[in-house]
Design an enzyme around this catalytic site. Structure first.
Site, short mmCIF file in Angstrom:
data_model
loop_
_atom_site.label_atom_id
_atom_site.label_comp_id
_atom_site.label_asym_id
_atom_site.label_seq_id
_atom_site.Cartn_x
_atom_site.Cartn_y
_atom_site.Cartn_z
N ARG A 76 0.84 -1.19 0.00
CA ARG A 76 0.00 0.00 0.00
C ARG A 76 0.88 1.25 0.00
O ARG A 76 1.96 1.26 0.58
CB ARG A 76 -0.92 0.02 1.23
CG ARG A 76 -2.11 -0.93 1.11
CD ARG A 76 -3.03 -0.82 2.30
NE ARG A 76 -2.38 -1.22 3.53
CZ ARG A 76 -1.89 -0.41 4.44
NH1 ARG A 76 -2.00 0.91 4.30
NH2 ARG A 76 -1.30 -0.89 5.51
N LYS A 214 -9.53 -2.33 1.56
CA LYS A 214 -9.26 -1.16 2.42
C LYS A 214 -10.04 0.06 1.94
O LYS A 214 -10.55 0.84 2.74
CB LYS A 214 -7.76 -0.87 2.47
CG LYS A 214 -6.94 -2.01 3.07
CD LYS A 214 -7.43 -2.36 4.43
CE LYS A 214 -7.05 -3.69 5.00
NZ LYS A 214 -5.77 -4.01 5.45
P1 GTP Z 1 -2.34 -7.61 7.38
O1 GTP Z 1 -2.85 -8.65 6.45
O2 GTP Z 1 -1.27 -6.75 6.77
O3 GTP Z 1 -3.43 -6.74 7.94
O4 GTP Z 1 -1.54 -8.37 8.56
P2 GTP Z 1 -1.98 -9.24 9.83
O5 GTP Z 1 -2.29 -8.33 10.98
O6 GTP Z 1 -3.01 -10.23 9.43
O7 GTP Z 1 -0.61 -9.97 10.23
P3 GTP Z 1 -0.19 -11.53 10.16
O8 GTP Z 1 -1.06 -12.40 11.02
O9 GTP Z 1 -0.07 -11.91 8.74
O10 GTP Z 1 1.25 -11.50 10.84
C1 GTP Z 1 2.31 -10.78 10.29
C2 GTP Z 1 3.62 -11.16 10.92
O11 GTP Z 1 3.53 -11.16 12.35
C3 GTP Z 1 4.09 -12.55 10.52
O12 GTP Z 1 5.45 -12.44 10.17
C4 GTP Z 1 3.94 -13.37 11.76
O13 GTP Z 1 4.89 -14.37 11.82
C5 GTP Z 1 4.07 -12.35 12.89
N1 GTP Z 1 3.29 -12.76 14.08
C6 GTP Z 1 1.96 -13.05 14.10
N2 GTP Z 1 1.56 -13.43 15.34
C7 GTP Z 1 2.66 -13.37 16.13
C8 GTP Z 1 2.89 -13.64 17.52
O14 GTP Z 1 1.99 -14.01 18.29
N3 GTP Z 1 4.16 -13.44 17.97
C9 GTP Z 1 5.17 -13.03 17.15
N4 GTP Z 1 6.38 -12.85 17.66
N5 GTP Z 1 4.99 -12.78 15.83
C10 GTP Z 1 3.76 -12.94 15.32
C1 SPV Z 2 -2.93 -4.41 5.19
O1 SPV Z 2 -1.95 -3.79 4.75
O2 SPV Z 2 -3.46 -4.15 6.30
C2 SPV Z 2 -3.48 -5.53 4.40
C3 SPV Z 2 -2.94 -5.76 3.06
O3 SPV Z 2 -4.37 -6.21 4.86
S1 SPV Z 2 -3.63 -4.73 1.85
O4 SPV Z 2 -4.81 -5.38 1.30
O5 SPV Z 2 -2.63 -4.52 0.80
O6 SPV Z 2 -4.03 -3.47 2.45
MN MN Z 3 -4.90 -5.55 7.02
#
Ligand code: GTP
Ligand code: SPV
Ligand code: MN
Length: 611
Positions: A76, A214
């Site tokens: 983004r 988004k």
């Molecule tokens: P968006 O899709 O961008 O909104 O992200 P999200 O909030 O869904 O994040 P996601 O669950 O994909 O996690 C992103 C990163 O955080 C990854 O590299 C995971 O490995 C790390 N992560 C997730 N949960 C944990 C946790 O409980 N502990 C740690 N240390 N890292 C974590």
């Molecule tokens: C975020 O950046 O919070 C996402 C990925 O979930 S995107 O759809 O690119 O915004």
């Molecule tokens: Mn997101």
């Protein structure tokens, strides 16, 4: 052939045709035949064509596709994202603003004839289950097959969305997207909340172009929610089934790439599984929430798929996410394992493929490549840190049976969180809704690769919505306070978590992932009123003995737990001073309308810290 008689849709599509001048117009009905033909077409493009997609190993990954976007178009772009409201004040200090007439004029020049020689696809879609009173219809116009195929996974796409809209309604969100020349200098992601309109140009990646996500489900929808009495939030939705069979629903707002997908699909540790605990996923990124007939807050996931971060996803960290990607999934900017035409990314396993294609398209020996230190002082990466999978929600082994329930699920707890190396304890609870709203406004987090710009810099990200609030942030906080008043004693309880607290050596002290169940357990017991807590200056904290550590006693020693739950008064005084500066300088001084009730919360916390 047009798929609707709705004159509002037809008029708008005609206007967009006149503007962009496509060679051909295709209405997306969502049929398998149509999608198969588009897949054939995009996979038949010659090597080197930037729109090209690839079929992956159809035995190992049936229905799966692969795509690389341009290196300058991988996340983004917040600095090129605009909220165009009639006045700058309505957009508020957290948004880039431009006068709508000026922006329409400027972008019309860029869109003029941009689809000459190209096909325009008209995509009807529903955000939310078809027929749900909380669902909304959108139409996205695009010149990208990649967008069509992603929207098919991420939304309820096709003719049925028009059935929902009906023949006369004007209540749909108009999204215009053109990849144009993918020119970063002329890249714009623009929301016109008063017009239910989104214009996106010169990107072909993710949240910039899948306009239901988004742009609509957060930026436009947050504005609609304020006007219509509901909330659009950057939150996962999960259900925890307890041994008594009751399912408790929790939503959680963490900034991008801070763990929503992981928490949403959590697998409980053995101790909990043995007792019969189970976790179900309703959503991993966005929640739309509205009070139901019984006065409780109900949540739906407006999306139909997961656009998840690939790196770090593996059978141990997030088995359910990995399993979700095994069929009918689109992978973007991950690496290819050429030996068997499958995918690879950092953290999938410890074996980078020798015969690999890295995310920019170069054929490399993956083992040698990842052994070289890159310009950032870290090993080079085969997959981009923000590489993603687009997977159908119904692929997920733990998808909730309520996923398509038009009523949504009743929310018992709302969690805020972010990446904080220090200060913020593992978990704490607000004293009440107003204090919880303050806590949401105070979320700050270290930046990640999900948006372009520096990574690891602490920034304010209220409610994890900084890049997504479609109007004045102070009015958004006031809306939160109003919703709390409306919900009264039926309002969800509000918590804050931090999985990312570090020790002196920079290591995470909390194991995270599945073990986050231990924190959810405390939260659920607090919601049910079956457990006491320590009252501190910042909120209710768990008593040490109430965080169940069965099975991880070696990893989380009593000393580590002390540190995880510590409230360091000096650090918190600094935190509150920074919050006052933030409210005063970044928000109020810039027309941000901070509600008096939130300033009063600052005063109270300060008094408690000094008391
Ligand atoms: P968006 O899709 O961008 O909104 O992200 P999200 O909030 O869904 O994040 P996601 O669950 O994909 O996690 C992103 C990163 O955080 C990854 O590299 C995971 O490995 C790390 N992560 C997730 N949960 C944990 C946790 O409980 N502990 C740690 N240390 N890292 C974590
Ligand atoms: C975020 O950046 O919070 C996402 C990925 O979930 S995107 O759809 O690119 O915004
Ligand atoms: Mn997101």
């Amino acid at each position: 052939m047009a798929l609707t008689k709705n004159p509002n849709v037809l008029k708008w599509v005609d206007e967009m045709i006149a503007l962009t001048k496509p060679e051909k117009v295709v209405w997306i009905d969502g049929s398998k035949e149509q999608l198969d033909a588009l897949t054939d077409e995009v996979c038949a493009l010659p090597e080197g064509n930037r729109d090209k997609m690839y079929r992956l190993n159809q035995e190992k990954l049936p229905g799966c596709l692969y795509h690389r976007t341009l290196p300058n178009d991988v996340a983004r772009v917040e600095d090129r994202t605009f909220i165009c409201t009639p006045t700058k004040e309505e957009a508020g200090p957290t948004n880039n603003w431009c006068d709508p007439a000026e922006m329409y004029a400027k972008l019309s020049k860029l869109y003029d004839g941009v689809m000459k020689g190209r096909t325009m696809y008209v995509i009807p879609y529903s955000m939310g289950p078809i027929g749900s009173p909380l669902a909304k219809v959108g139409v996205e116009i695009t010149d990208s097959i990649y967008v069509v195929l992603n929207m098919n996974i991420m939304t309820r796409m096709g003719a049925q969305a028009f059935e929902n809209l009906g023949d006369t309604s004007n209540d749909f969100v108009r999204g215009l997207h053109s990849k144009a020349d993918v020119d970063p200098e002329n890249r714009y992601i623009v929301q016109f909340p008063q017009d239910n309109t989104i214009w996106s140009i010169n990107s072909a990646y993710g949240g910039n172009v899948l306009l239901g996500k988004k742009c609509f489900a957060l930026r436009i929808a947050s504005y609609q929610g304020k006007n219509e009495g509901w909330m659009a939030e950057h939150m996962l939705i999960l259900g925890v089934k307890k041994p008594d069979g009751k399912v408790v629903y929790i939503t959680a707002a963490f900034p991008s790439a801070c763990g929503k997908t992981n928490l949403a699909m959590l697998i409980p540790p053995k101790y909990y599984k043995d007792q019969g605990y189970e976790v179900f996923t309703v959503g991993d990124d966005i929640a739309w929430m509205k009070p139901g007939e019984d006065g409780r807050l109900y949540a739906i996931n407006p999306e139909n798929g997961f656009f998840g971060v690939a790196p770090g996803t593996n059978a141990k960290s997030n088995y359910n996410a990995l399993a979700s990607t095994m069929k009918n999934t689109i992978f973007t900017n991950v690496a290819l394992n050429n030996a068997d035409n499958t995918v690879w990314w950092e953290g999938l396993d410890k074996n980078p493929p020798e015969d690999a294609t890295e995310w920019k398209g170069a054929k490399v020996n993956g083992k040698e490549f990842t052994a070289v230190i890159g310009a950032d002082g870290k090993p080079q990466k085969l997959a981009h840190p923000n590489s993603r999978f687009t997977a159908p929600a119904h692929n997920c082994p733990c998808v909730s049976p309520e996923f398509d329930n038009p009523k949504g699920v009743p929310v018992s707890a709302i969690i805020f969180g972010g990446r904080r190396a220090s200060t913020t304890p593992l978990v704490y609870q607000s004293f009440d809704w107003t204090h919880g709203t303050y806590m949401g406004s105070a979320v700050s987090s270290e930046t990640t690769a999900a948006a372009t710009g520096a990574v690891g810099v602490l920034r304010h990200d209220p409610m994890a919505m900084k890049p997504f609030i479609g109007y004045n942030v102070g009015d958004y906080w006031a809306h939160w306070l109003e919703m709390g008043e409306k919900l009264g004693d039926k309002a969800p309880k509000i918590f804050n978590v931090n999985w990312f607290k570090q020790d002196e050596n920079g290591n995470f002290m909390w194991p995270g992932f599945g073990d986050n169940m231990r924190v959810l357990d405390w939260i659920i017991k607090r919601c049910e009123g079956t457990i006491d807590a320590e009252e501190t200056a910042i909120g209710y904290l768990p008593k040490k003995e109430d965080i169940n550590l069965t099975g991880i006693e070696d990893e989380v020693t009593p000393e580590i737990l002390d540190k995880l739950l510590a409230v360091d008064k000096d650090l918190w005084k600094k935190e509150i001073a920074e919050m006052r500066r933030y409210y005063d300088e970044d928000i109020t001084a810039k027309g941000g309308h901070v509600p008096a009730a939130l300033y009063a919360q600052l005063d109270k916390i300060e008094a408690r810290l000094n008391g």
